[in-house]
Design a protein around this motif. Sequence first.
Motif, PDB file in Angstrom:
ATOM      1  N   MET A 177      -4.779  -8.123  42.350  1.00 11.83           N
ATOM      2  CA  MET A 177      -3.899  -8.321  43.498  1.00 11.83           C
ATOM      3  C   MET A 177      -3.280  -6.996  43.940  1.00 11.83           C
ATOM      4  O   MET A 177      -2.724  -6.273  43.123  1.00 11.83           O
ATOM      5  N   ILE A 179      -0.463  -4.891  46.035  1.00 17.06           N
ATOM      6  CA  ILE A 179       0.951  -5.063  46.402  1.00 17.06           C
ATOM      7  C   ILE A 179       1.437  -3.743  46.988  1.00 17.06           C
ATOM      8  O   ILE A 179       0.682  -2.762  46.990  1.00 17.06           O
ATOM      9  N   ILE A 196       6.547  -8.716  42.449  1.00 18.69           N
ATOM     10  CA  ILE A 196       5.714  -7.933  41.533  1.00 18.69           C
ATOM     11  C   ILE A 196       5.952  -8.384  40.083  1.00 18.69           C
ATOM     12  O   ILE A 196       5.015  -8.552  39.308  1.00 18.69           O
ATOM     13  N   LEU A 199       4.222 -11.710  39.642  1.00 20.80           N
ATOM     14  CA  LEU A 199       2.753 -11.635  39.684  1.00 20.80           C
ATOM     15  C   LEU A 199       2.167 -10.859  38.510  1.00 20.80           C
ATOM     16  O   LEU A 199       1.014 -11.086  38.124  1.00 20.80           O
ATOM     17  N   SER A 200       2.955  -9.955  37.932  1.00 20.06           N
ATOM     18  CA  SER A 200       2.384  -9.094  36.892  1.00 20.06           C
ATOM     19  C   SER A 200       1.898  -9.902  35.686  1.00 20.06           C
ATOM     20  O   SER A 200       0.971  -9.479  34.999  1.00 20.06           O
ATOM     21  N   THR A 203      -1.464 -12.547  37.162  1.00 23.78           N
ATOM     22  CA  THR A 203      -2.737 -12.054  37.709  1.00 23.78           C
ATOM     23  C   THR A 203      -3.492 -11.270  36.629  1.00 23.78           C
ATOM     24  O   THR A 203      -2.938 -10.963  35.570  1.00 23.78           O
ATOM     25  N   SER A 205      -4.495  -8.131  37.178  1.00 23.50           N
ATOM     26  CA  SER A 205      -3.751  -6.868  37.259  1.00 23.50           C
ATOM     27  C   SER A 205      -3.299  -6.640  38.697  1.00 23.50           C
ATOM     28  O   SER A 205      -3.799  -7.288  39.625  1.00 23.50           O
ATOM     29  N   LEU A 206      -2.373  -5.708  38.857  1.00 27.58           N
ATOM     30  CA  LEU A 206      -1.847  -5.365  40.186  1.00 27.58           C
ATOM     31  C   LEU A 206      -2.235  -3.941  40.546  1.00 27.58           C
ATOM     32  O   LEU A 206      -2.384  -3.084  39.673  1.00 27.58           O
ATOM     33  N   TYR A 227      -3.650  -9.498  48.821  1.00 29.74           N
ATOM     34  CA  TYR A 227      -2.606  -8.486  49.032  1.00 29.74           C
ATOM     35  C   TYR A 227      -1.405  -9.196  49.604  1.00 29.74           C
ATOM     36  O   TYR A 227      -1.531 -10.080  50.447  1.00 29.74           O
TER      37      TYR A 227
END
Length: 289
Positions: A177, A179, A196, A199-200, A203, A205-206, A227
């Motif tokens: 993802m 960001i 963030i 989501l960290s 997911t 990874s970011l 995104y």
Amino acid sequence: MEPSNNKNKMPYVVSSKSPTAVAINAAAKTGEWIKSRLGAFKELGTKLSPQDLVTDVDKGAEIMIRKLIQTHFPEHDFLGEEGVEPGPEASSKAVQELEDSEYLWIVDPIDGTTNFVHGFPYFCVSIALAHKGEIIVGVIYDPMRDEMFVAEKGKGAYVHGNLMSVSKETELAGSLMAIGFNPEREFALPNNMKGITALSTRTRSLRAAGAAAMHLAYVAAGRVTGYYEVGLNVWDIAAGVLLVTESGGKVTDTKGNPYSLSTRHLAATNGLIHDELLGVLDEAGATGL
Ligand code: 2AM
Ligand code: CA
């Protein structure tokens, strides 16, 4: 007055070029020039905050693009980042004034100026054309990789002339993802940080590479699953939004409302993980809405 005098006063208009061809030409020429100025620019200073940079290359690139477009379409309206006062209020007002234009070009001469200033090779030219508020052409050019991303409404999206399509992940857990940390620190930063953080852990990874338009081009190309970012401006995203939808992806605001030129809080994905992403943002209080 003699007709010949009248004729001399009319701007010369080169006819019979499609808007897409004009956008590609403008993006390619300007992108090459931007690349040639890497490391040789003048930092003109900051706009909204010490993080919001502008250089002589941003200004010069916008003038180049404007001239190239106006040679072909002098009657069209033009909205470029460098022609608008810094800050969310001025940018929202500029969009309101122009969103009903018959034809409106929306241009970010360099998306990723901070990267350009630091020599981090991830920035692009972004050019979109909207017809009565609907984006019909989107072109993003990355001069460092010589990648031209092109979309036309209803005709698909292409990179290197190859049809693009979004990625196939069906869950956030398997998603990469993108960001962003845009420099608007009062409103956007706290919202983006909450998103963030949430989501960290949800997911694979970011990635935060610092150019909204390029992130959208990468969603379209299937290089990232999605995104999201709060506090964006229309020129950061207009071209990329069409790239994503024409590649089979989904674009809404962070609450799931349809995209419009005034959308500032954006979610763009492969479509398959869209609802899950919006759910996580909502739960985290990170939608900005
Ligand atoms: P720029 O390079 O054209 O300025 C990084 O997350 C993204 O934020 C970049 O696309 C960057 O575009 C954009 N950005 C920069 N300043 C901004 C601002 N004041 N408000 C919103 N977005 C901004
Ligand atoms: Ca810019």
